[in-house]
Motif scaffolding. Structure first.
Motif, mmCIF file in Angstrom:
data_model
loop_
_atom_site.group_PDB
_atom_site.id
_atom_site.type_symbol
_atom_site.label_atom_id
_atom_site.label_comp_id
_atom_site.label_asym_id
_atom_site.label_seq_id
_atom_site.Cartn_x
_atom_site.Cartn_y
_atom_site.Cartn_z
ATOM 1 N N LEU A 7 0.850 -1.204 0.071
ATOM 2 C CA LEU A 7 0.047 0.009 0.041
ATOM 3 C C LEU A 7 0.832 1.087 0.094
ATOM 4 O O LEU A 7 0.697 2.186 -0.950
ATOM 5 C CB LEU A 7 -0.855 0.115 1.270
ATOM 6 C CG LEU A 7 -1.866 1.072 1.257
ATOM 7 C CD1 LEU A 7 -2.954 1.277 -0.052
ATOM 8 C CD2 LEU A 7 -2.543 0.984 2.547
ATOM 9 N N LEU A 8 1.877 1.191 0.773
ATOM 10 C CA LEU A 8 2.979 2.487 0.820
ATOM 11 C C LEU A 8 3.745 2.647 -0.415
ATOM 12 O O LEU A 8 3.694 3.722 -1.088
ATOM 13 C CB LEU A 8 3.940 2.049 1.906
ATOM 14 C CG LEU A 8 4.876 3.522 2.361
ATOM 15 C CD1 LEU A 8 4.036 4.658 2.776
ATOM 16 C CD2 LEU A 8 6.018 2.851 3.365
ATOM 17 N N ALA A 9 3.959 1.484 -0.903
ATOM 18 C CA ALA A 9 4.603 1.632 -2.350
ATOM 19 C C ALA A 9 3.746 2.254 -3.586
ATOM 20 O O ALA A 9 4.095 3.107 -4.165
ATOM 21 C CB ALA A 9 5.543 0.407 -2.618
ATOM 22 N N HIS A 10 2.812 1.709 -3.328
ATOM 23 C CA HIS A 10 1.304 1.877 -4.630
ATOM 24 C C HIS A 10 1.329 3.603 -4.227
ATOM 25 O O HIS A 10 1.136 4.102 -5.177
ATOM 26 C CB HIS A 10 0.194 1.206 -4.311
ATOM 27 C CG HIS A 10 -0.823 1.596 -5.487
ATOM 28 N ND1 HIS A 10 -0.594 1.195 -6.791
ATOM 29 C CD2 HIS A 10 -1.889 2.222 -5.178
ATOM 30 C CE1 HIS A 10 -1.756 1.853 -7.362
ATOM 31 N NE2 HIS A 10 -2.359 2.336 -6.351
ATOM 32 N N TYR A 16 0.761 10.069 -4.348
ATOM 33 C CA TYR A 16 0.025 10.520 -3.004
ATOM 34 C C TYR A 16 0.848 11.470 -2.095
ATOM 35 O O TYR A 16 2.051 11.242 -1.964
ATOM 36 C CB TYR A 16 -0.665 9.472 -2.325
ATOM 37 C CG TYR A 16 -1.689 8.724 -2.957
ATOM 38 C CD1 TYR A 16 -2.958 8.574 -2.014
ATOM 39 C CD2 TYR A 16 -1.765 8.213 -4.362
ATOM 40 C CE1 TYR A 16 -3.926 8.185 -2.826
ATOM 41 C CE2 TYR A 16 -2.643 7.844 -4.709
ATOM 42 C CZ TYR A 16 -3.826 7.324 -3.937
ATOM 43 O OH TYR A 16 -5.039 6.785 -4.431
ATOM 44 N N ALA A 17 0.290 12.381 -1.806
ATOM 45 C CA ALA A 17 1.141 13.442 -0.878
ATOM 46 C C ALA A 17 1.244 12.771 0.690
ATOM 47 O O ALA A 17 2.198 12.709 1.370
ATOM 48 C CB ALA A 17 0.389 14.846 -0.667
ATOM 49 N N VAL A 18 -0.099 12.073 0.978
ATOM 50 C CA VAL A 18 -0.109 11.743 2.232
ATOM 51 C C VAL A 18 -0.882 10.218 2.379
ATOM 52 O O VAL A 18 -1.763 10.077 1.731
ATOM 53 C CB VAL A 18 -0.921 12.674 3.087
ATOM 54 C CG1 VAL A 18 -1.212 12.052 4.567
ATOM 55 C CG2 VAL A 18 -0.149 14.026 3.359
ATOM 56 N N ILE A 32 9.702 4.020 6.014
ATOM 57 C CA ILE A 32 9.070 5.066 5.281
ATOM 58 C C ILE A 32 10.050 6.048 4.628
ATOM 59 O O ILE A 32 9.688 6.598 3.634
ATOM 60 C CB ILE A 32 8.403 6.000 6.620
ATOM 61 C CG1 ILE A 32 7.387 5.039 7.328
ATOM 62 C CG2 ILE A 32 7.612 7.137 6.056
ATOM 63 C CD1 ILE A 32 6.167 4.375 6.607
ATOM 64 N N ALA A 33 11.128 6.463 5.314
ATOM 65 C CA ALA A 33 12.118 7.318 4.606
ATOM 66 C C ALA A 33 12.332 6.777 3.092
ATOM 67 O O ALA A 33 12.926 7.505 2.428
ATOM 68 C CB ALA A 33 13.393 6.970 5.446
ATOM 69 N N ALA A 34 12.293 5.471 2.686
ATOM 70 C CA ALA A 34 12.331 5.272 1.315
ATOM 71 C C ALA A 34 11.501 5.604 0.306
ATOM 72 O O ALA A 34 11.502 5.345 -0.863
ATOM 73 C CB ALA A 34 12.656 3.481 1.277
ATOM 74 N N HIS A 35 10.110 5.988 0.736
ATOM 75 C CA HIS A 35 9.331 6.470 0.266
ATOM 76 C C HIS A 35 8.890 7.963 -0.056
ATOM 77 O O HIS A 35 8.718 8.371 1.252
ATOM 78 C CB HIS A 35 7.841 5.889 0.618
ATOM 79 C CG HIS A 35 8.226 4.169 0.456
ATOM 80 N ND1 HIS A 35 7.880 3.642 -0.826
ATOM 81 C CD2 HIS A 35 8.395 3.274 1.308
ATOM 82 C CE1 HIS A 35 8.216 2.195 -0.546
ATOM 83 N NE2 HIS A 35 8.585 2.052 0.592
ATOM 84 N N ASP A 36 8.618 8.678 -1.048
ATOM 85 C CA ASP A 36 8.425 10.002 -0.863
ATOM 86 C C ASP A 36 6.780 10.197 -1.020
ATOM 87 O O ASP A 36 6.049 10.687 -1.656
ATOM 88 C CB ASP A 36 9.005 10.671 -2.413
ATOM 89 C CG ASP A 36 8.748 11.956 -2.491
ATOM 90 O OD1 ASP A 36 8.823 12.888 -1.326
ATOM 91 O OD2 ASP A 36 8.523 12.706 -3.701
ATOM 92 N N ILE A 37 6.682 10.266 0.462
ATOM 93 C CA ILE A 37 5.062 10.266 0.914
ATOM 94 C C ILE A 37 5.196 10.490 2.351
ATOM 95 O O ILE A 37 6.050 10.062 3.211
ATOM 96 C CB ILE A 37 4.372 8.911 0.441
ATOM 97 C CG1 ILE A 37 2.793 9.362 0.800
ATOM 98 C CG2 ILE A 37 4.935 7.782 1.386
ATOM 99 C CD1 ILE A 37 1.875 8.153 0.137
ATOM 100 N N ARG A 68 8.402 11.391 3.915
ATOM 101 C CA ARG A 68 9.393 10.457 4.200
ATOM 102 C C ARG A 68 9.368 10.229 5.842
ATOM 103 O O ARG A 68 10.344 9.754 6.601
ATOM 104 C CB ARG A 68 10.681 10.550 3.844
ATOM 105 C CG ARG A 68 10.659 10.731 2.123
ATOM 106 C CD ARG A 68 12.278 10.929 1.858
ATOM 107 N NE ARG A 68 12.132 10.975 0.491
ATOM 108 C CZ ARG A 68 12.186 10.217 -0.389
ATOM 109 N NH1 ARG A 68 12.322 8.925 -0.242
ATOM 110 N NH2 ARG A 68 12.377 10.493 -1.762
ATOM 111 N N THR A 69 8.304 10.730 6.503
ATOM 112 C CA THR A 69 8.210 10.362 7.926
ATOM 113 C C THR A 69 6.850 10.171 8.337
ATOM 114 O O THR A 69 5.846 10.095 7.653
ATOM 115 C CB THR A 69 8.736 11.692 8.988
ATOM 116 O OG1 THR A 69 7.828 12.710 8.327
ATOM 117 C CG2 THR A 69 9.969 12.474 8.479
ATOM 118 N N VAL A 70 6.462 9.582 9.686
ATOM 119 C CA VAL A 70 5.337 9.447 10.107
ATOM 120 C C VAL A 70 5.036 10.333 11.100
ATOM 121 O O VAL A 70 5.899 10.575 12.144
ATOM 122 C CB VAL A 70 5.373 8.135 11.120
ATOM 123 C CG1 VAL A 70 4.136 7.715 11.455
ATOM 124 C CG2 VAL A 70 5.861 6.911 10.105
#
Length: 76
Positions: A7-10, A16-18, A32-37, A68-70
């Motif tokens: 889901l995160l990768a998709h 998606y921004a968020v 999370i840091a590996a994904h631009d979201i 790239r953060t939670v």
């Protein structure tokens, strides 16, 4: 059924921004840091009665969440 990582990768791939989630394991089990979201995590009991009171905090978190953060919103 979709795994959190998929889901995160998709969501990141679709730009998606968020990603808003209640999955408390996502922050610890995913990079999370590996994904631009940005990920906004709602922690605690998320009953239908409690959610309306959380809307202002959720909207504020979405507006300010860095990619790239939670960012966490506490339901309790």
């Amino acid at each position: 059924f979709v795994f959190a990582g998929e889901l995160l990768a998709h969501a990141a791939r679709e730009r998606y921004a968020v990603l808003l989630t209640g999955d408390t394991k996502m922050g610890g089990s995913q990079n999370i840091a590996a994904h631009d979201i940005a990920v906004v995590l709602i922690r605690g009991r998320k009953t239908p009665r409690r959610l309306p009171a959380l809307v202002p905090a959720i909207l504020a978190a979405i507006a300010s969440a860095p990619r790239r953060t939670v960012t966490e919103v506490a339901a309790d």
